[in-house]
Design a protein around this motif. Structure first.
Motif, PDB file in Angstrom:
ATOM      1  N   LEU B 127       0.827  -1.212   0.000  1.00 35.35           N
ATOM      2  CA  LEU B 127       0.000   0.000   0.000  1.00 35.35           C
ATOM      3  C   LEU B 127       0.861   1.261   0.000  1.00 35.35           C
ATOM      4  O   LEU B 127       0.410   2.341   0.362  1.00 35.35           O
ATOM      5  N   GLN B 129       2.715   4.551  -1.115  1.00 35.05           N
ATOM      6  CA  GLN B 129       2.345   5.557  -2.100  1.00 35.05           C
ATOM      7  C   GLN B 129       3.377   6.663  -2.178  1.00 35.05           C
ATOM      8  O   GLN B 129       4.144   6.891  -1.261  1.00 35.05           O
ATOM      9  N   TYR B 144      -0.498   5.629  -5.719  1.00 41.39           N
ATOM     10  CA  TYR B 144      -0.187   4.343  -5.119  1.00 41.39           C
ATOM     11  C   TYR B 144       0.827   3.636  -5.984  1.00 41.39           C
ATOM     12  O   TYR B 144       0.713   3.625  -7.211  1.00 41.39           O
TER      13      TYR B 144
ATOM     14  N   LYS C 315      -5.901   1.959   2.505  1.00 49.06           N
ATOM     15  CA  LYS C 315      -5.617   3.133   1.691  1.00 49.06           C
ATOM     16  C   LYS C 315      -5.933   4.418   2.445  1.00 49.06           C
ATOM     17  O   LYS C 315      -5.205   5.406   2.327  1.00 49.06           O
TER      18      LYS C 315
END
Lengths: 417, 304, 480
Positions: B127, B129, B144, C315
């Motif tokens: 994950l 980024q 990402y 996220k």
């Protein structure tokens, strides 16, 4: 369509004394007025036709719905058996047969479009859904959010054919622009858009994940959810639904078969085989394709209405690509461009899982729980997929092709070729 | 502005995977004229093999991915040999339905293999980024790594594929076969081998699509296989027999779906939830109205 | 010409059928009794079923004049009917006992809930095996294998499977999915078949939706959202804004409706409902992430699947989102702790469940653990499957105690039935309406790689004030 000068016909007919010769010419010309108005009206002596089932002495005879006596007797026998069957079968088997018959109605509709007119559609469940919801609104009971007008099922069934037909009429010009797999995925798009619409339109469909009940089966004022007595015979609710499905299937299948042998049916086939050639011969492409679309949508609508009644409750999610593929499987497995094949195909697709269910426990390495090598349910599904593959490889013309081969074998016995 | 940028980047990342899967459909279609409904099954097997190797056996991710692609390519070749080759010359419907049968078998197999477990694939991006534009407190526009990674992998793979198809002897032979099988045969090309090769390629690309799908920092389950069918509008939008079309179609669909999922709930909420699932189909229908053979599809030559 | 007459003959046959239908007379006003009468009049099933149901169909012949069974265990007479036989179950544990057949309609192969449904079904088999080992119920063993059917989560398959097993079962031990269950509800009503659902729609608390036939276990997703928010308010401070992310319909829709009711009750205006779909359809959850990022709520309610859950939480945490997440029952899968989102989940996510988790201490949980000999199941579905059997078990025992193991007897026994779930879930008294039957006991879990199935229980059963204050007088999400 071929037109042959009528005088050449007349000459042949006058000269021909022999039935077989007459038959061959009538087959060629088709439109011979002389044959129809001639002294024998195209009829051969009984003594000449006995034992020669394929001896046709007129075009009418050749293109009749049931053109041999064997076909007539078989059809009659099949219909009688199916009329008696629900009184003898358990409720769940007659339910399953009813579902198979409903799928057959939808399959016949799809076959008109895909098999006869050559337009592949993956959007058929959308029209079934339209029919189901039309039926549910017209003849269903209102709920806390859904509407229902509680009219008679006869009205609902008619509207369940008309409204999908009208929508088909609107969509058809769009669909006639594209061909082949493009059309298949375009109609799939229709299915997806329809699903979105149905999910949104909760007052008609009950909304996603919850759904609504189908039409209430009150036909001509008779509540089919009650048991009726005809003399000594008791007609339970599942039997009357079965008989309703059977009646509609027979009527609609005969109508489709009749259409297929008419001028329209030949136009369908011409469009399928080579559309430009058909256009050159004077077939109106737009009109023909649109007609195929409208008719098949109407068939799907009727099937959808009955389907919702049989299943009890329908949700927007279930009119999906899997159902479209199932319908396509019915048409292809049964045999493209044959009505009787579609009937067998529907029986195959709907009943095969049940047959596998009976067989699976006898096979090794299976268990009900998930601990073993493979569960009995997984095995059933795998066998279903594998049988489709195997079957199509071995018999690409479908069940009808198989039947045709068997029939030809016995018809020409002992000469196998 | 920041939202637009993030949305476009995410859309391109997803679009790259759509493009890859659409290309896998196109390669099989061009060789054998079949819309291969078994692609979802091949896709999820790719994910599964990678997961078993990379997570359970500790094989490095890239090695695991390559092995998975090769394994699935071999399975795909086997399917072609056993189930599709006998169908040559048979109606297109029947062949498409054969692939549906295979799909059912593969899907159940995948469910059995996953055994109700969710799986990860230990991809290198996770994950993480990159922050492209720093906001006041939070990052305003971020990318990402898995989106960037997807775009990079797809670009490299499809670039190599394009060069190979247009330059190498075998690639040219494949294209010749897809143009005209009989003429190719007459030129001494082993058409059967080309069929096998196309299916192997198509299967391998589907497996890669499955691996990239799983590289989202989360887990995958067996029914994620159906993701492959989402690429269908991309396929048709670009033109069913065009590689370039598949790539363009995939990217367009990725962008359309990302944009509509970001902006439709704000600007057109009456279209209902999850409109982004059908927006690609809407775009596809509009394109087909103007160009019946998609953006780059070959027009069927019509003879009497 | 003769061949012309055949289509006419067909039409005539069809018309005759129509005439017969319209001309014939109704036999009886009450559909219940004449169903039974027909069942008795009709000949047996053709010999195409498994041998065991020959016996059951036989016994159905005597439905109306229900037979009396010698009952070795209780000594009293128990009336039995369809779905109960004097013969022992196939592969019976106690060969001297009779057999009660229960049906299972679940998603066992390729449907969207197979990953959850398979462990649920495994747990149910283990539970009843244990009941049978202990001597069964009042002289009867319980069989759930014979009439377990795979519905692939499709209403059509569900309805067909129901029709198939209905003549031979006493009740349904698992009926998966709201639409599927509702599709056969009117038939179940006519046949007096009681069912335990594997779906948690708020509508089941109301008899207009379930005809008093559905024995839900634990709360609905709607109540879960309310109580979850109460719990959050108590343990993490005041809530000023909420986002409800979920699949529309009986799952996410119900949960979002609960969040909105809670917000109205507690004077919170800022509720963002973000519908989404599973990854297999949407490809990813980036849109949800940006929508939550834009709304910046204090707490996010998740009613999605495990993969979507991990992606959203991971996220958002990576993007610097500081709110917390409350995940509904099906959002968890132990494998999430292997994913990249694991740190974010451990830090920001809490799992909501109506039952104790694997680390629970009640007698019920201990029995469940014993059934797997210390092994762990694939996911928490096993717990759900285990808990779901308590109401059915209690119902059968109550019916047997009152001497009436017919379907009608079982249905009647449901009214006022108290089930305590051996401490695994909050006790329920069945038969009421709305809040009388709905429970709100909530177990909150925190992800922890050390804990079994990755979830560590953080509190005792919690019931906030909002649920009672809001009242519960209709289904939260659409019912029709």
């Amino acid at each position: 369509m071929t037109t042959v000068a009528p005088d050449s016909n007349r000459a042949t007919q006058d000269g021909a004394q022999h039935g077989a010769e007459r038959s061959s010419t009538s087959r060629l010309t088709g439109q011979s007025r002389a044959l129809r108005s001639g002294p024998g009206r195209g009829k051969a002596l009984r003594s000449a036709t006995r034992g020669r089932p394929r001896l046709f002495t007129s075009y009418d005879q050749d293109s009749a719905l049931l053109n041999t006596s064997a076909k007539r007797w078989w059809t009659l026998a099949a219909i009688s058996i199916f009329l008696v069957l629900p009184f003898w079968l358990t409720r769940d088997l007659s339910h399953l047969l009813s579902v198979a018959m409903v799928m057959a109605i939808a399959g016949v509709g799809l076959n008109l479009l895909t098999g006869y007119a050559g337009q592949i559609s993956l959007g058929h469940p959308f029209f079934m859904a339209l029919g189901a919801y039309t039926g549910a609104v017209v003849a269903g009971v209102p709920g806390s959010i859904v509407i229902g007008w509680e009219f008679d099922l006869s009205i609902a069934l008619v509207l369940a054919a008309v409204i999908p037909g009208l929508v088909g009429l609107v969509v058809a010009p769009l669909a006639t622009r594209v061909r082949g797999l493009y059309l298949a995925v375009l109609t799939l798009g229709l299915l997806m858009l329809g699903e979105q619409l149905f999910k949104q339109w909760a007052s008609v469909t009950g909304g996603s994940g919850v759904g609504r009940a189908g039409a209430v089966p009150v036909l001509f004022g008779n509540d089919l959810e009650r048991t009726y007595a005809v003399g000594p015979l008791l007609i339970a609710p599942h039997v009357s639904l079965y008989l309703l499905c059977l009646t509609l299937l027979v009527v609609l299948a005969v109508a489709a078969r009749n259409l297929a042998r008419s001028r329209t049916g030949r136009a369908f086939a011409a469009v399928r085989d080579r559309d430009i050639a058909a256009e050159v011969m004077g077939v109106n492409l737009l009109r023909t394709k649109t007609l195929a679309f409208v008719l098949s949508s109407a068939y799907a609508g009727v099937a959808g209405c009955l389907f919702a009644i049989l299943i009890g409750r329908v949700a927007p999610e279930q009119w999906n690509i899997l159902m479209a593929i199932n319908l396509l499987a019915i048409v292809v497995i049964g045999g493209v461009a044959t009505i009787s094949g579609t009937l067998i195909g529907a029986a195959f697709v709907v009943l095969l899982p049940r047959i596998l269910e009976w067989l699976a426990p006898w096979l090794p390495f299976v268990s009900t729980g998930s601990g073993g090598l493979i569960t009995v349910f997984q095995l059933e599904s795998i066998l279903f997929g594998a049988l489709i593959v195997l079957f199509l490889i071995l018999e690409p013309r479908g069940l009808f092709g198989l039947w045709h081969r068997v029939r030809t074998y016995f018809a020409t016995w002992p000469f196998s070729y | 502005m920041a939202t637009v940028a993030s949305t476009l980047l995410a859309g391109l990342g997803d679009g790259a995977v759509y493009a890859l899967i659409a290309v896998s459909f196109v390669i099989i279609f061009r060789a054998t004229g079949v819309l291969n409904f078994a692609q979802p099954g091949l896709l999820i097997l790719g994910t599964y093999v990678t997961s078993v190797l990379a997570v359970d056996r500790g094989v490095p991710f890239w090695v695991a991915a390559v092995i998975a692609v090769l394994v699935v390519a071999a399975i795909s070749m086997g399917i072609e040999r056993v189930a599709i080759r006998p169908m040559i010359g048979r109606p297109v419907f029947s062949t498409a339905l054969v692939t549906v049968g295979i799909f059912i078998v593969l899907l159940i197999l995948a469910f059995r293999l996953f055994a109700a477990r969710a799986r990860t694939i230990a991809d290198p991006w996770q994950l993480e980024q990159w922050c492209l534009v720093q906001g006041e407190t939070l990052c305003a526009v971020s990318l990402y790594q898995h989106h960037a990674g997807k775009i990079a992998v797809v670009a490299v793979v499809l670039g190599l594929l394009g060069v190979w198809l247009s330059r190498s002897r075998v690639g040219l032979a494949m294209r010749a076969t897809s143009l005209d099988q009989e003429a190719a045969l007459a030129q001494g090309i082993n058409v059967g081998r080309m069929f096998s090769l196309s299916w192997a390629l198509g299967g391998g690309l589907a497996a890669l699509g499955g691996i990239l799908l799983a590289a989202n920092g989360s887990v995958v389950q067996a029914n994620d296989a159906l993701f492959a069918l989402v690429a269908l509008p991309a396929l048709i939008l670009g033109g069913i027999d065009s590689l370039r079309g598949a790539v363009v179609g995939g990217l367009v669909i990725g962008l359309v779906s990302a944009l509509s999922s970001t902006y439709q709930p704000i600007h057109a909420p009456w279209l209902g939830p999850n409109f982004e699932n059908v927006a690609p189909y809407l775009v596809m229908i509009l394109v087909l109205l103007i160009r019946p053979y998609g953006l780059f599809g070959t027009k069927e030559v019509q003879r009497l | 010409m003769s061949q012309r007459t055949t289509p006419r003959r067909l039409l005539a046959a069809a018309a005759a059928t129509g005439l017969i239908l319209s001309a014939c007379t109704a036999v009886d006003e009450d559909p219940d009794t004449d169903d039974e009468a027909i069942a008795a009049e009709e000949p047996d099933a053709p010999a195409d079923d498994e041998p065991s149901d020959e016996d059951t169909t036989d016994s159905s012949d005597s439905t109306d004049d229900a037979e009396d069974t010698e009952d070795p265990a209780a000594g009293g007479d128990i009336t039995t009917g369809d779905g109960v036989t004097e013969e022992a179950c196939p592969e019976a544990v106690n060969p001297d006992n009779g057999c009660i057949y229960l049906g299972v309609l679940s998603d066992l192969t390729e449907g969207p809930f197979a990953a959850l449904a398979v462990p649920i079904t495994d747990a149910q088999r283990a539970y009843w095996a244990q009941v049978n080992e202990a001597g069964g119920i009042a002289g009867f063993d319980v069989d759930i294998d014979t009439y377990t059917r795979d519905t692939k989560y499709q209403p059509a398959e569900h309805a067909a499977a129901y029709q198939q097993i209905e003549p031979n079962i006493l009740a349904i031990a698992q009926s998966l999915g709201t639409v599927n269950t509702e599709s056969v509800l009117s038939d179940m009503d006519a046949n007096d078949i009681v069912a335990v659902p594997a779906s948690w729609w708020s509508g089941y608390a109301f008899s207009e939706n379930d005809h008093g036939l559905i024995m839900e276990t634990g709360y609905s997703y709607c109540v879960e959202a309310m109580v979850g928010l109460d719990w959050y308010g108590e343990s993490h401070g005041e809530i000023t804004s909420i986002a409800a992310v979920g699949y529309p319909g009986d799952y996410g829709g119900d949960s979002a409706a609960g969040a909105q009711l809670w917000a109205e009750q507690n004077g919170v205006d800022d509720v963002t409902v973000i519908p989404t779909g599973p990854n297999q359809v949407t490809g990813g959850q980036d849109a949800v992430v940006s929508a939550v990022m834009a709304a910046q709520p204090d707490v996010v309610l998740l009613a999605v699947g495990p993969a979507e859950n991990a992606e959203i939480v991971g996220k958002l945490a990576g993007g610097g989102f500081t709110g917390r997440f409350l995940g509904s029952l099906p959002t968890w899968n132990p494998a999430l702790l292997e994913s990249a989102a694991a740190p974010a989940l451990v830090g920001l996510y809490n799992h909501l469940a109506p039952t104790e988790q694997w680390d629970g201490t009640s007698a019920g949980t201990e029995a469940m653990k014993a059934s797997l000999d210390g092994e762990l199941p694939a996911n928490g579905g096993y717990i759900i499957g285990w808990v779901m059997n308590y109401p059915m078990h209690a119902l059968l025992e109550k019916a047997a105690d009152s001497g009436d193991l017919t379907r009608a007897g079982v249905r009647a026994a449901m009214d006022g039935l108290e089930v305590d779930f051996d401490g695994m879930a909050e006790a329920i008294t069945y038969g009421g309406e709305g809040a009388e039957v709905a429970v709100s006991g909530l177990i909150v879990g925190t992800p922890n790689a050390e804990a079994p199935l990755g979830i560590e229980t953080t509190n005792e059963f919690f019931s906030g004030p909002s649920f009672e204050a809001i009242g519960y007088d209709q289904a939260c999400s659409a019912s029709s």
